[in-house]
Scaffold this motif. Sequence first.
Motif, PDB file in Angstrom:
ATOM      1  N   GLN A 312     -27.201  22.733  20.387  1.00  0.00           N
ATOM      2  CA  GLN A 312     -29.209  22.438  21.099  1.00  0.00           C
ATOM      3  C   GLN A 312     -28.937  23.724  22.063  1.00  0.00           C
ATOM      4  O   GLN A 312     -30.451  24.308  21.879  1.00  0.00           O
ATOM      5  N   LEU A 313     -28.135  24.542  22.296  1.00  0.00           N
ATOM      6  CA  LEU A 313     -27.951  26.013  22.785  1.00  0.00           C
ATOM      7  C   LEU A 313     -28.534  26.997  21.756  1.00  0.00           C
ATOM      8  O   LEU A 313     -27.911  27.600  22.483  1.00  0.00           O
ATOM      9  N   GLY A 314     -28.434  26.894  20.882  1.00  0.00           N
ATOM     10  CA  GLY A 314     -29.167  27.734  18.990  1.00  0.00           C
ATOM     11  C   GLY A 314     -27.710  28.324  18.913  1.00  0.00           C
ATOM     12  O   GLY A 314     -27.505  29.436  17.966  1.00  0.00           O
ATOM     13  N   MET A 315     -26.675  27.362  18.880  1.00  0.00           N
ATOM     14  CA  MET A 315     -25.378  28.467  18.239  1.00  0.00           C
ATOM     15  C   MET A 315     -24.928  27.417  17.462  1.00  0.00           C
ATOM     16  O   MET A 315     -25.302  26.203  17.043  1.00  0.00           O
ATOM     17  N   ASN A 316     -24.576  27.930  15.733  1.00  0.00           N
ATOM     18  CA  ASN A 316     -24.197  27.683  14.309  1.00  0.00           C
ATOM     19  C   ASN A 316     -22.721  26.778  15.213  1.00  0.00           C
ATOM     20  O   ASN A 316     -22.004  27.883  15.176  1.00  0.00           O
ATOM     21  N   ALA A 317     -22.849  25.941  14.504  1.00  0.00           N
ATOM     22  CA  ALA A 317     -21.253  24.865  15.034  1.00  0.00           C
ATOM     23  C   ALA A 317     -21.159  23.882  14.089  1.00  0.00           C
ATOM     24  O   ALA A 317     -21.924  22.960  13.519  1.00  0.00           O
ATOM     25  N   THR A 318     -19.744  23.694  13.657  1.00  0.00           N
ATOM     26  CA  THR A 318     -19.784  22.931  12.139  1.00  0.00           C
ATOM     27  C   THR A 318     -18.492  22.482  12.938  1.00  0.00           C
ATOM     28  O   THR A 318     -17.710  22.609  13.073  1.00  0.00           O
ATOM     29  N   VAL A 319     -18.117  21.424  12.656  1.00  0.00           N
ATOM     30  CA  VAL A 319     -16.583  20.542  12.237  1.00  0.00           C
ATOM     31  C   VAL A 319     -15.580  20.293  11.189  1.00  0.00           C
ATOM     32  O   VAL A 319     -16.331  20.072   9.892  1.00  0.00           O
ATOM     33  N   ARG A 320     -14.873  21.247  11.541  1.00  0.00           N
ATOM     34  CA  ARG A 320     -13.835  21.246  10.062  1.00  0.00           C
ATOM     35  C   ARG A 320     -13.387  19.693   9.568  1.00  0.00           C
ATOM     36  O   ARG A 320     -13.009  18.962  10.471  1.00  0.00           O
ATOM     37  N   ARG A 321     -13.426  19.955   8.023  1.00  0.00           N
ATOM     38  CA  ARG A 321     -12.585  18.606   7.310  1.00  0.00           C
ATOM     39  C   ARG A 321     -11.556  18.937   7.461  1.00  0.00           C
ATOM     40  O   ARG A 321     -11.082  19.840   7.351  1.00  0.00           O
ATOM     41  N   GLU A 322     -10.836  17.475   7.572  1.00  0.00           N
ATOM     42  CA  GLU A 322      -9.309  17.634   8.135  1.00  0.00           C
ATOM     43  C   GLU A 322      -9.318  16.967   6.335  1.00  0.00           C
ATOM     44  O   GLU A 322      -9.325  16.236   5.833  1.00  0.00           O
ATOM     45  N   LEU A 323      -8.171  18.453   5.754  1.00  0.00           N
ATOM     46  CA  LEU A 323      -7.542  17.541   4.311  1.00  0.00           C
ATOM     47  C   LEU A 323      -6.058  17.545   4.483  1.00  0.00           C
ATOM     48  O   LEU A 323      -5.624  18.529   5.075  1.00  0.00           O
ATOM     49  N   GLY A 324      -5.768  17.333   3.448  1.00  0.00           N
ATOM     50  CA  GLY A 324      -3.957  17.272   3.492  1.00  0.00           C
ATOM     51  C   GLY A 324      -3.592  16.001   4.520  1.00  0.00           C
ATOM     52  O   GLY A 324      -1.813  16.668   5.037  1.00  0.00           O
ATOM     53  N   ALA A 325      -4.342  15.308   5.406  1.00  0.00           N
ATOM     54  CA  ALA A 325      -4.019  14.718   6.378  1.00  0.00           C
ATOM     55  C   ALA A 325      -2.996  13.748   6.300  1.00  0.00           C
ATOM     56  O   ALA A 325      -1.984  13.531   7.097  1.00  0.00           O
ATOM     57  N   ASP A 326      -1.956  13.445   4.952  1.00  0.00           N
ATOM     58  CA  ASP A 326      -1.321  12.273   5.154  1.00  0.00           C
ATOM     59  C   ASP A 326      -0.081  13.147   3.977  1.00  0.00           C
ATOM     60  O   ASP A 326       1.519  12.618   4.248  1.00  0.00           O
ATOM     61  N   ILE A 327      -0.135  14.922   4.294  1.00  0.00           N
ATOM     62  CA  ILE A 327       1.187  15.271   4.122  1.00  0.00           C
ATOM     63  C   ILE A 327       1.258  16.575   5.309  1.00  0.00           C
ATOM     64  O   ILE A 327       2.540  17.294   5.171  1.00  0.00           O
ATOM     65  N   SER A 328       1.072  15.994   6.299  1.00  0.00           N
ATOM     66  CA  SER A 328       1.210  17.136   7.476  1.00  0.00           C
ATOM     67  C   SER A 328       0.520  18.771   6.753  1.00  0.00           C
ATOM     68  O   SER A 328       0.777  19.227   7.341  1.00  0.00           O
ATOM     69  N   ALA A 329      -0.121  18.921   6.056  1.00  0.00           N
ATOM     70  CA  ALA A 329      -1.306  19.784   5.117  1.00  0.00           C
ATOM     71  C   ALA A 329      -2.117  20.257   6.122  1.00  0.00           C
ATOM     72  O   ALA A 329      -3.021  22.332   6.060  1.00  0.00           O
ATOM     73  N   SER A 330      -2.377  20.156   7.370  1.00  0.00           N
ATOM     74  CA  SER A 330      -3.702  20.711   8.278  1.00  0.00           C
ATOM     75  C   SER A 330      -3.592  21.525   8.994  1.00  0.00           C
ATOM     76  O   SER A 330      -2.267  22.169   9.355  1.00  0.00           O
ATOM     77  N   CYS A 331      -4.301  22.048   9.679  1.00  0.00           N
ATOM     78  CA  CYS A 331      -3.881  23.874  10.602  1.00  0.00           C
ATOM     79  C   CYS A 331      -2.968  23.335  11.861  1.00  0.00           C
ATOM     80  O   CYS A 331      -3.116  21.896  12.039  1.00  0.00           O
ATOM     81  N   GLY A 332      -2.505  23.921  11.787  1.00  0.00           N
ATOM     82  CA  GLY A 332      -1.176  23.910  13.333  1.00  0.00           C
ATOM     83  C   GLY A 332      -0.118  22.982  12.493  1.00  0.00           C
ATOM     84  O   GLY A 332       0.752  22.899  13.583  1.00  0.00           O
ATOM     85  N   GLN A 333       0.031  22.275  11.483  1.00  0.00           N
ATOM     86  CA  GLN A 333       1.349  21.879  11.168  1.00  0.00           C
ATOM     87  C   GLN A 333       1.935  21.895  10.353  1.00  0.00           C
ATOM     88  O   GLN A 333       3.050  21.421  10.413  1.00  0.00           O
ATOM     89  N   LEU A 334       1.662  23.210   9.786  1.00  0.00           N
ATOM     90  CA  LEU A 334       3.205  23.854   8.727  1.00  0.00           C
ATOM     91  C   LEU A 334       3.957  25.031   9.604  1.00  0.00           C
ATOM     92  O   LEU A 334       3.661  24.647  10.762  1.00  0.00           O
TER      93      LEU A 334
END
Length: 339
Positions: A312-334
Amino acid sequence: MIDLRSMEYDELESFLIESGEPKYRAKQIFSWLMQGVDSFDEMTNVSKKTREMLMGKSYISKLTIREKYTSKLDGTIKYLFALDDGNCIETVVMRYHHGISVCISSQVGCRMGCGFCASTIGGLYRSLTAGEILNQVIYAQKDIKERISNIVMMGIGEPLDNYDNVLKFLHNVNHPYGLNIGYRHISLSTCGIVDKIYRLADENLPITLSVSLHAPNNKIRDGIMPINHKYKIEELMEACRVYIKKTARRISFEYSLISGVNDSIENAEELAGLLHGMLCHINLIPVNHVEERDYHKSKNYDIKKFQEKLIQLGMNATVRRELGADISASCGQLRKKLL
Ligand code: SAH
């Protein structure tokens, strides 16, 4: 002994010429190295005499697959690779419509200390060599038997804290005689080491820079990212503006949404104000669970509201899809795991 896979093409060429070899050998040997040979004997178009010379003066760094996990949810693969000295790192292969991406590590451990990230627990052991960074792409590709088209430097470690080796790696992975992965297909993520962002801006590499922002102001950022004590948000933003101006490339800002910490509507408004007018994209990442940490994912409703406010404030924003949730492979889990 020198690691041939840590040498840039020109260095390899000079090394071979100094060793009495013809210049064209560099192309043959470089391409064998990039194809993932483990030994000199596999270089079948190189004479025995040359192979013996190489064996006497150099070696080829390798990775060994210690463990391999495949996500049942989305096919994401996480490797635990052992380095030649027994230290371990994690590498993740993800499948997208546009191709196969590999998320690679740049250090064994990390010394940046971000409060929500598993990679930094236990600190930094050492930085990876250029060859060890490259090997993750080579060995993952060899294992899946398909071409990897995209690279994200978002695994363990802070790439700009290992600047010279990361640069060598970027040159090598892009080389036409090797993997030939275009700079535009490579993203490098940093927690915001300002002096290195200025240096990178001068390298003239059309990679995508991702900046882990995670907060709209110094008060919140100080509380979750120690790097902010060294470089305040204003300095970071100035470096980003210069980077965009010099490279004409859009920056991707990563913002992990942590419940009650940085996910209010006021935070979204402040973030929009901070990034207003910049050529950028905001990547919202619902924070992933790390056992030792007491941070929790924002509620879906709050994530949606946060994103809507930004848009609404004119920004370009998306929500990142989580991958590898069952194997602790997501951002910050390595995390590194020692043998
Ligand atoms: N050191 C670099 C590279 C790590 S990239 C950097 O800080 O950018 C990994 C990305 O995941 C970074 O944006 C990081 O801040 C983010 N991250 C770390 N821990 C996370 C977690 N628990 N949940 C979601 N994202 C996280």
